[in-house]
Design a protein around this motif. Structure first.
Motif: not given
Lengths: 313, 231
Positions: A134-135, B171-174
């Motif tokens: 995520a980060f 939150i790049t995972i999304f």
């Protein structure tokens, strides 16, 4: 003394080990690593550790309130999860991201699957990998105060020479809890002496990993290289404190050995051929997913039974 | 309720293909990285679905039973090819973003599912409304997932920045594959909570009944069916 004989159903012999007692031992064993992390990285590390522990315990309590379950925060497992998660985070991480990680670890990885004992994946590592995806930029930013360079593993990947003595003591960049091999080993010896963990998983993990990097690492049998690979990154912390997690590792003796071998090979593959310098956390959660299969093929034969294939002889 | 309105309601809420029937999961998970992609995918599927239902329903008495599947595929594939050319001509950006998932509408199980379980057994007009309902249901599902993923993963809605990057770290995972599974799971869970609450209140939401022909063995939805005959 009473004249009455108490007649009760089995079990008649009880061990004094309870979940909360074992969790307390793990917390004690993590103290040297925690204290060294705070000493090494300063007050930011302390804030992160407190934030993740608070967020883990609070989210377990709130989740159990919402679904009307008995509160289990007294078994201390949420504290261990929070502490392990913090030790796996870089000291520069923004606090709100760490809190989000704690919520993810407890609510999604642990409670959604039924709470302690039911989770198929180590909650702290599940959350670390979530944060890592995520980060990505924040999770790989290790520059703080005197440590501005790359982590030792990343430096080695770029062909630089690293100081293995610094890595043993822990004066290097890295996550809060992974830098000091000595502090981790002190905690691990305590756990082994108290009988909380045995050496099957860590032993086979380390031996397999060493064999793997000697064969494929391109440096042959070079003590400096092997020590640096062992002390660098999260291998020490992972092998003693997270690969040995009771819930997510096999219970069969042969299964533990197979699990350790899987971990060693996967870590070697990720470190030597992966996109990142480090791969311990991915190796552990991937092997966690293999545990049901490992247990299935290594289940011990009960006394007096014959192997299924031999029945018709 | 009018039977045409009933078909629309059925597709959007009662048997929503994304949240209730769990059909068409491949585009649902793959292209919903933004609200725009979700909407585009949903609408192009709707167009194909409406015309496929129309044609299959019109030809239902001519198509021999033994070769009905190949016949449906020919019809759907022709429509998809037309939609693909139109999108490439008029919305080239969206066509590039959706990429291979436009040709893959041919094998979208919602379309074949509706052809098999509804259009091939019902008159033309209800079939068209069934297609519109199902298509809009799919569009709503994909757009919801797209909006949530876009807000969390980039701080945007339909490409407009609503969360300032000064204080918001995306939150790049999304916007990656795991995020699709997480968001879908939470939306389906929310749908199930609403369903359970309505049941408890004594006003149950309609459940998918699915049975049209009474032929459970050849029914495309028998896995979802609540009123299955004893086998």
């Amino acid at each position: 003394m009473s004249d009455l004989y108490n007649v009760s159903s089995s079990p008649h012999v009880r061990s004094k080990d309870t979940s909360s007692r074992i969790m307390l031992y793990v917390i004690l064993a993590l103290l040297p690593t925690t204290l060294f992390g705070i000493y090494n990285f300063g007050v930011k590390a302390l804030i992160l550790i407190l934030a993740t522990i608070a967020s883990c315990v609070a989210s377990e309590w709130v989740f159990e309130k919402i679904v009307h379950k008995k509160s289990t925060i007294n078994d201390l497992s949420a504290v261990v999860t929070g502490l392990l998660l913090a030790l796996n985070l870089p000291p520069t991480l923004p606090v709100w991201e760490a809190i989000l990680g704690g919520i993810f670890a407890i609510v999604i990885v642990k409670m959604m699957f039924g709470g302690l004992g039911q989770n198929f994946m180590n909650p702290a590592l599940g959350a670390r990998c979530f944060l890592l995806i995520a980060f990505a930029a924040d999770m790989t930013n290790f520059a703080i105060d005197e440590y501005t360079g790359a982590t030792p593993l990343a430096a080695m990947r770029n062909g630089e020479v690293v100081n293995t003595m610094d890595m043993l003591i822990g004066k290097t960049a890295g996550t809060i809890g992974e830098t000091s091999a000595i502090a981790i080993i002190i905690g691990a010896i305590f756990l082994i002496l108290m009988g909380v963990i045995d050496l099957r998983i860590p032993g086979t993990y380390i031996v397999t990993f060493v064999i793997f990097i000697v064969i494929f690492g391109g440096n042959g049998f070079d003590w400096n290289y092997i020590t640096a690979q062992l002390c660098g990154g999260g291998l020490m912390l992972g092998t003693f404190f997270m690969a040995t997690d009771y819930v997510t590792s096999p219970i069969t003796p042969r299964g533990k050995i197979l699990f350790g071998v899987c971990l060693g090979i996967l870590t070697g593959l990720f470190r030597l051929y992966g996109a990142n310098a480090e791969g311990v956390s991915f190796a552990i959660i991937l092997s966690n997913c293999l545990v049901p299969m490992i247990e299935k093929i290594t289940i011990p034969r009960a006394f007096g039974l014959v192997k299924e294939g031999k029945k018709h002889e | 309720m009018n039977k045409y309105v009933e078909r629309l309601f059925n597709g959007i809420i009662k048997e929503n293909p994304t949240f209730v029937l769990m059909l068409g999961m491949c585009p649902t998970l793959a292209v919903t990285t933004s609200a725009e992609n979700g909407l585009g995918m949903g609408l192009s599927t709707t167009v194909v679905l409406v015309f496929a239902n129309l044609l299959i329903s019109a030809f239902r008495k001519i198509i021999p039973d033994g070769v009905r599947m190949p016949a449906y595929i020919v019809i759907v594939a022709s429509l998809v090819t037309m939609v693909e050319f139109i999108m490439k001509a008029y919305t080239p950006d969206l066509a590039t973003k959706l990429g291979v998932y436009i040709p893959l509408i041919v094998v979208n199980c919602i379309i074949l599912g509706r052809a098999e379980s509804y259009a091939s057994k019902n008159p033309v007009l209800p079939s068209i409304f069934d297609g519109i309902g199902m298509g809009l249901g799919f569009t709503v599902g994909l757009t919801c997932i797209g909006i949530i993923r876009e807000i969390l993963g980039a701080g945007q809605i339909f490409g407009a920045q609503i969360l300032s990057l000064d204080w918001f770290t995306p939150i790049t995972i999304f916007v990656m594959a795991p995020g699709a599974f997480l968001v879908l799971a939470f939306l389906v869970a929310a749908m199930n909570i609403v369903r359970a609450k309505m049941d408890a209140k004594g006003k149950p939401l309609a459940k998918p009944s699915g049975c049209i022909s009474g032929d459970c063995a050849n029914c495309g939805q028998s896995a979802m069916c609540t009123g299955k005959k004893a086998e």
